[in-house]
Design a protein around this motif. Structure first.
Motif, PDB file in Angstrom:
ATOM      1  N   THR A 330     -57.134  79.707  47.896  1.00 28.22           N
ATOM      2  CA  THR A 330     -56.765  78.969  49.016  1.00 28.22           C
ATOM      3  C   THR A 330     -55.361  79.681  49.474  1.00 28.22           C
ATOM      4  O   THR A 330     -54.948  79.974  50.712  1.00 28.22           O
ATOM      5  N   PHE A 331     -54.293  79.782  48.377  1.00 28.89           N
ATOM      6  CA  PHE A 331     -53.004  80.118  48.959  1.00 28.89           C
ATOM      7  C   PHE A 331     -52.833  81.596  48.501  1.00 28.89           C
ATOM      8  O   PHE A 331     -51.529  82.073  48.568  1.00 28.89           O
ATOM      9  N   SER A 332     -53.732  82.215  48.469  1.00 29.05           N
ATOM     10  CA  SER A 332     -53.520  83.641  48.057  1.00 29.05           C
ATOM     11  C   SER A 332     -52.554  84.123  46.783  1.00 29.05           C
ATOM     12  O   SER A 332     -51.721  84.918  47.199  1.00 29.05           O
ATOM     13  N   THR A 333     -52.711  83.371  45.956  1.00 24.77           N
ATOM     14  CA  THR A 333     -51.727  83.448  44.769  1.00 24.77           C
ATOM     15  C   THR A 333     -52.524  84.319  43.646  1.00 24.77           C
ATOM     16  O   THR A 333     -53.459  84.091  43.268  1.00 24.77           O
ATOM     17  N   LYS A 334     -51.990  85.428  43.166  1.00 28.11           N
ATOM     18  CA  LYS A 334     -52.276  86.445  42.542  1.00 28.11           C
ATOM     19  C   LYS A 334     -52.507  85.816  41.085  1.00 28.11           C
ATOM     20  O   LYS A 334     -53.136  86.073  40.382  1.00 28.11           O
ATOM     21  N   CYS A 335     -51.276  84.950  40.616  1.00 29.76           N
ATOM     22  CA  CYS A 335     -51.325  84.746  39.382  1.00 29.76           C
ATOM     23  C   CYS A 335     -50.221  83.437  39.348  1.00 29.76           C
ATOM     24  O   CYS A 335     -49.716  83.456  40.268  1.00 29.76           O
ATOM     25  N   LEU A 336     -50.275  82.659  38.192  1.00 33.89           N
ATOM     26  CA  LEU A 336     -49.528  81.483  38.156  1.00 33.89           C
ATOM     27  C   LEU A 336     -48.231  81.915  37.285  1.00 33.89           C
ATOM     28  O   LEU A 336     -48.679  82.164  35.996  1.00 33.89           O
ATOM     29  N   ASP A 337     -47.241  81.589  37.601  1.00 37.14           N
ATOM     30  CA  ASP A 337     -46.074  81.760  36.653  1.00 37.14           C
ATOM     31  C   ASP A 337     -45.886  80.344  36.003  1.00 37.14           C
ATOM     32  O   ASP A 337     -45.113  79.348  36.546  1.00 37.14           O
ATOM     33  N   ALA A 338     -46.320  80.261  34.602  1.00 33.83           N
ATOM     34  CA  ALA A 338     -46.306  78.923  33.986  1.00 33.83           C
ATOM     35  C   ALA A 338     -44.950  79.098  33.132  1.00 33.83           C
ATOM     36  O   ALA A 338     -45.070  77.974  32.270  1.00 33.83           O
ATOM     37  N   SER A 339     -44.082  80.005  33.154  1.00 31.88           N
ATOM     38  CA  SER A 339     -42.934  79.993  32.349  1.00 31.88           C
ATOM     39  C   SER A 339     -42.038  79.114  32.687  1.00 31.88           C
ATOM     40  O   SER A 339     -41.288  78.902  33.841  1.00 31.88           O
ATOM     41  N   PHE A 340     -41.573  78.064  31.864  1.00 28.52           N
ATOM     42  CA  PHE A 340     -40.440  76.975  32.274  1.00 28.52           C
ATOM     43  C   PHE A 340     -39.200  77.553  32.064  1.00 28.52           C
ATOM     44  O   PHE A 340     -38.223  77.374  32.896  1.00 28.52           O
ATOM     45  N   ASN A 341     -38.882  78.607  31.441  1.00 28.06           N
ATOM     46  CA  ASN A 341     -37.661  79.581  31.214  1.00 28.06           C
ATOM     47  C   ASN A 341     -37.454  79.935  32.697  1.00 28.06           C
ATOM     48  O   ASN A 341     -36.325  79.990  33.043  1.00 28.06           O
ATOM     49  N   ASN A 342     -38.438  80.501  33.226  1.00 28.58           N
ATOM     50  CA  ASN A 342     -38.288  81.104  34.612  1.00 28.58           C
ATOM     51  C   ASN A 342     -37.848  80.068  35.653  1.00 28.58           C
ATOM     52  O   ASN A 342     -36.901  80.591  36.481  1.00 28.58           O
ATOM     53  N   TYR A 343     -38.490  79.063  35.371  1.00 28.43           N
ATOM     54  CA  TYR A 343     -38.114  77.979  36.221  1.00 28.43           C
ATOM     55  C   TYR A 343     -36.652  77.305  36.223  1.00 28.43           C
ATOM     56  O   TYR A 343     -35.918  77.269  37.248  1.00 28.43           O
ATOM     57  N   VAL A 344     -36.262  77.188  34.960  1.00 33.27           N
ATOM     58  CA  VAL A 344     -34.948  76.909  34.535  1.00 33.27           C
ATOM     59  C   VAL A 344     -34.010  77.993  35.326  1.00 33.27           C
ATOM     60  O   VAL A 344     -32.964  77.494  35.952  1.00 33.27           O
ATOM     61  N   ARG A 345     -34.158  79.087  35.071  1.00 30.94           N
ATOM     62  CA  ARG A 345     -33.561  80.385  35.388  1.00 30.94           C
ATOM     63  C   ARG A 345     -33.320  80.306  37.107  1.00 30.94           C
ATOM     64  O   ARG A 345     -32.047  80.331  37.594  1.00 30.94           O
ATOM     65  N   ASP A 346     -34.365  79.963  37.753  1.00 33.46           N
ATOM     66  CA  ASP A 346     -34.207  79.962  39.201  1.00 33.46           C
ATOM     67  C   ASP A 346     -33.827  78.569  39.599  1.00 33.46           C
ATOM     68  O   ASP A 346     -32.883  78.710  40.800  1.00 33.46           O
ATOM     69  N   MET A 347     -33.852  77.541  38.962  1.00 35.51           N
ATOM     70  CA  MET A 347     -33.370  76.325  39.504  1.00 35.51           C
ATOM     71  C   MET A 347     -31.820  76.278  39.178  1.00 35.51           C
ATOM     72  O   MET A 347     -31.211  75.393  40.118  1.00 35.51           O
ATOM     73  N   THR A 348     -31.318  77.067  38.338  1.00 37.00           N
ATOM     74  CA  THR A 348     -29.939  76.996  38.036  1.00 37.00           C
ATOM     75  C   THR A 348     -29.155  78.021  38.797  1.00 37.00           C
ATOM     76  O   THR A 348     -27.798  78.097  38.726  1.00 37.00           O
ATOM     77  N   ASN A 349     -29.851  78.902  39.774  1.00 39.40           N
ATOM     78  CA  ASN A 349     -29.218  79.853  40.629  1.00 39.40           C
ATOM     79  C   ASN A 349     -28.705  79.050  41.892  1.00 39.40           C
ATOM     80  O   ASN A 349     -29.271  78.261  42.321  1.00 39.40           O
ATOM     81  N   THR A 350     -27.434  79.407  41.980  1.00 43.07           N
ATOM     82  CA  THR A 350     -26.614  78.363  43.048  1.00 43.07           C
ATOM     83  C   THR A 350     -26.366  79.124  44.220  1.00 43.07           C
ATOM     84  O   THR A 350     -25.673  78.551  45.032  1.00 43.07           O
TER      85      THR A 350
END
Length: 493
Positions: A330-350
């Protein structure tokens, strides 16, 4: 105040809301933001032209003279001299100019000759008060500063446009719905009345009731549906305990990289992401959001429960996988990024150019410093497993250095300041939908005749704000009419 896949792509995993997003109707679960496809008609583009207002950085420090530019929009199409002013409040995402062209509030504006304004919330969209999104900068992000923005905007606009003696009405949905109620509560001399739709007025650190409503909403379609979801979720949790299953799980859910579960945070992130498929569909079930350019509005509770009940797909776990695949398609998503580390990296980008600058970093900060709203699996009466309160609390500590004790105190202060469920004001109408999980933190029964609730059975988050359509439930149409009759009465007072 979006779907989990989109949330994953935009890195706005905040357990919230909430609501609602990009515009003036808050995201509700507040996990991601959508982009409205601008219409091409020249006259409509003119209505949506962005304008800029000089705003104070800190309204509560007279020694701080710093200023910044806040974005707003104007629609004068329906304004008649002497008419009221409608102010749509922006929320935890970019203010969407689509709301200057469509929506129930414009139907009301046409009937009463109102001038329509929409103010984007500080730190969201293009309204950047500071040079970055560091924790030091985010100390200027709060509902209290946002209300002071609204007050100053209303005062200056009234003076410059000759609207001092006009009656102002505030509108908002989800978190902006709360702001609409609180604007009338805290600045009664500036706003005459408010329509506070799907407003979670009670702050709470732990909000397991959200998923309890998800259970009931799924069961309203098919009593077996939430049981099948629970069985599938529990099966996945068991498989996550065995590293030998990770290759198959990676393939099943089409993950961007091989699943790595090294901490409880890793598994919680993955499990919450998949649960979000159901949470978001329930929250926005059959809401008429297509005008915003939102994909996936055809995915409803009925569709999800149909997939979960399809025995031809195999065991419940396989059907759970099928739901995830459906959402990806539905959202034309090629793959799911299930990495919590990637999430932390991006959420702490200021940086304002960071992947979470669309609203994720900002909104999670607000939940950690004002509201909580964490949709945990701590209740047994809900369909999911694996993302308890501690998962959310650790994010507050890791992202902003906010402890659980500090968060609890902040939430208590929020309820002390605004009153929680115990609102004491007048001329605020509080619509909610029974399908919407956020109604658990809202007002669903009249407080007084001048603080009426409109509880709309069978509708979801902010349904009454969206444009009417022929297939709307009769009670939804009646609710819109009832709200307008209240506004008519109040504008005469």
């Amino acid at each position: 105040m979006n779907m989990a896949l989109e949330r994953c792509a935009l890195l706005c995993n905040v357990t919230l809301f909430l609501l609602f997003s990009l515009f003036v109707v808050g995201e509700g679960r507040y996990k991601g933001f959508r982009k409205f496809n601008q219409v091409q008609d020249t006259s409509q583009r003119a209505v949506s032209e962005e304008q800029w207002f000089t705003q104070k950085l800190d309204h509560f420090n007279g020694a701080d003279s710093r200023e910044w530019k806040q974005r707003y929009f104007v629609n004068e199409t329906y304004y008649k001299p002497g008419g009221p002013v409608f102010l749509m409040i922006g929320g935890e995402g970019p203010a969407n100019p689509a709301w200057m062209q469509y929506g129930t509030w414009l139907t009301y504006a046409k009937k009463v000759g109102a001038l329509c304004l929409m103010l984007e919330h500080r730190f969201y969209g293009k309204s950047h008060p500071t040079i970055d999104l560091s924790t030091d900068s985010l100390r200027f992000l709060s509902s209290r500063q946002a209300l002071a923005d609204l007050a100053h905007f209303r005062t200056v606009m009234a003076e410059t446009r000759g609207l001092t003696n006009r009656k102002w009405v505030a509108f908002g949905g989800s978190y902006p719905g709360s702001l609409a109620a609180w604007f009338r509560l805290k600045y009664p001399h500036l706003v005459h009345a408010s329509v506070a739709t799907s407003a979670p007025v009670y702050a709470t650190v732990n909000f397991p009731e959200y998923l309890e409503v998800v259970w009931r909403s799924l069961a309203s379609e098919n009593a077996e549906c939430p049981l099948l979801v629970k069985k599938a979720s529990s099966t996945l949790v068991e498989r996550l305990k065995d590293p030998n299953t990770y290759d198959n799980i990676t393939k099943d859910f089409n993950l961007c990289s091989k699943l790595q579960i090294q901490t409880e945070m890793d598994s919680a992130y993955f499990l919450e992401m998949l649960a979000g498929n159901f949470m978001d569909v329930v929250q926005y079930n059959e809401d008429n959001r297509g005008f915003e350019g939102v994909p996936g509005t055809n995915i409803t509770i009925e569709v999800l429960c149909g997939v979960m009940g399809d025995t031809l797909l195999g065991e419940p776990y396989a059907r759970y996988v099928a739901v995830a695949r459906l959402m990806m398609d539905t959202f034309s998503t090629k793959c799911l990024d299930a990495s919590f580390n990637n999430y932390v990296r991006d959420m702490t980008n200021t940086s304002w150019d960071g992947p979470a600058a669309g609203g994720g970093r900002q909104w999670v900060y607000q939940t950690c410093t004002e509201f909580g709203f964490y949709q945990s699996t701590d209740s047994p009466n809900q369909p999911f497993t694996g993302f308890p309160l501690v998962y959310h609390l650790k994010q507050c500590a890791d992202f902003y250095n906010v402890s659980a004790e500090q968060l609890a105190e902040a939430v208590a202060q929020t309820n002390e300041y605004y009153g929680g469920y115990d609102i004491r004001s007048t001329r605020i109408v509080l619509p909610n939908g029974s399908i919407d999980p956020w109604h658990a933190l809202g007002i669903t029964q009249d407080i007084t005749p001048d603080l009426p609730a409109v509880f709309i059975k069978g509708t979801a988050h902010c349904a009454n704000m969206y444009p009417a359509r022929s297939k709307d439930l009769p009670q939804l149409a009646l609710a819109r009419d009832h709200i307008f009759l209240l506004l008519q009465k109040w504008l005469k007072q």
